[in-house]
Motif scaffolding. Structure first.
Motif, PDB file in Angstrom:
ATOM      1  N   VAL A 172     -10.708 -10.878   3.595  1.00  0.00           N
ATOM      2  CA  VAL A 172      -9.693 -11.553   4.410  1.00  0.00           C
ATOM      3  C   VAL A 172      -8.324 -10.958   4.105  1.00  0.00           C
ATOM      4  CG1 VAL A 172      -8.549 -13.731   4.913  1.00  0.00           C
ATOM      5  CG2 VAL A 172     -11.024 -13.687   4.479  1.00  0.00           C
ATOM      6  N   ALA A 173      -7.940 -10.945   2.832  1.00  0.00           N
ATOM      7  CA  ALA A 173      -6.635 -10.417   2.438  1.00  0.00           C
ATOM      8  C   ALA A 173      -6.633 -10.114   0.949  1.00  0.00           C
ATOM      9  CB  ALA A 173      -5.525 -11.418   2.762  1.00  0.00           C
ATOM     10  N   ILE A 174      -5.900  -9.079   0.556  1.00  0.00           N
ATOM     11  CA  ILE A 174      -5.726  -8.761  -0.857  1.00  0.00           C
ATOM     12  C   ILE A 174      -4.261  -8.464  -1.125  1.00  0.00           C
ATOM     13  CG2 ILE A 174      -8.078  -7.948  -1.306  1.00  0.00           C
ATOM     14  CD1 ILE A 174      -7.062  -5.088  -0.980  1.00  0.00           C
ATOM     15  N   ILE A 175      -3.867  -8.611  -2.387  1.00  0.00           N
ATOM     16  CA  ILE A 175      -2.494  -8.345  -2.781  1.00  0.00           C
ATOM     17  C   ILE A 175      -2.495  -7.650  -4.130  1.00  0.00           C
ATOM     18  CG2 ILE A 175      -2.251 -10.646  -3.830  1.00  0.00           C
ATOM     19  CD1 ILE A 175       0.709 -10.551  -2.869  1.00  0.00           C
ATOM     20  N   GLU A 176      -1.668  -6.603  -4.224  1.00  0.00           N
ATOM     21  CA  GLU A 176      -1.467  -5.885  -5.477  1.00  0.00           C
ATOM     22  C   GLU A 176       0.015  -5.599  -5.577  1.00  0.00           C
ATOM     23  OE1 GLU A 176      -1.998  -1.676  -7.730  1.00  0.00           O
ATOM     24  OE2 GLU A 176      -2.114  -1.858  -5.565  1.00  0.00           O
ATOM     25  N   ASP A 177       0.646  -6.153  -6.597  1.00  0.00           N
ATOM     26  CA  ASP A 177       2.103  -6.091  -6.690  1.00  0.00           C
ATOM     27  C   ASP A 177       2.676  -6.648  -5.381  1.00  0.00           C
ATOM     28  OD1 ASP A 177       1.935  -3.021  -8.568  1.00  0.00           O
ATOM     29  OD2 ASP A 177       2.111  -5.085  -9.276  1.00  0.00           O
TER      30      ASP A 177
END
Length: 116
Positions: free
Chosen positions: A48-53
């Motif tokens: 669905v969604a990912i976040i890195e920094d």
């Protein structure tokens, strides 16, 4: 070892909103990826969604409707879901992926049902 605990799922009408939360405990690195996946009945689990920094990635099906965020201590991740559609119905799983080994940790999942 990492534990992930999701909350915030439920039943909502089409066009409504929900906010999912995931609290991570254990050894967390700031560079670890965190994200949300979902699995509908009879379907494969999908991103669905990912976040890195400060970098975020979304599935095309949720762009413009969902927003992923992470708190400053990097131990919690959120998914704001707006303009929900029946096809968003699924079990939503929180994920943490180690930045160096790419090992995955998963939460137990939270049900989101969009129905009138």
């Amino acid at each position: 070892q990492v534990q992930l605990v999701e909350s915030g799922g439920g039943l909502v009408q089409p066009g409504g909103s929900l906010r999912l939360s995931c609290a991570a405990s254990g050894i967390i690195f700031g560079s670890d990826f965190m994200g949300w996946y979902r699995q509908a009945p009879g379907e494969q689990r999908e991103l669905v969604a990912i976040i890195e920094d400060d970098t975020t990635t979304y599935a095309d099906s949720v762009k413009g409707r969902f927003t992923i965020s992470r708190d400053s201590n990097k131990n919690s991740v959120y998914l704001q879901m707006n303009s929900l559609k029946p096809e968003d119905t699924a079990v939503y799983y929180c994920n943490l992926k180690r930045w160096h080994t790419r090992f995955d940790y998963w939460g137990q999942g939270t049900q989101v049902t969009v129905s009138s």
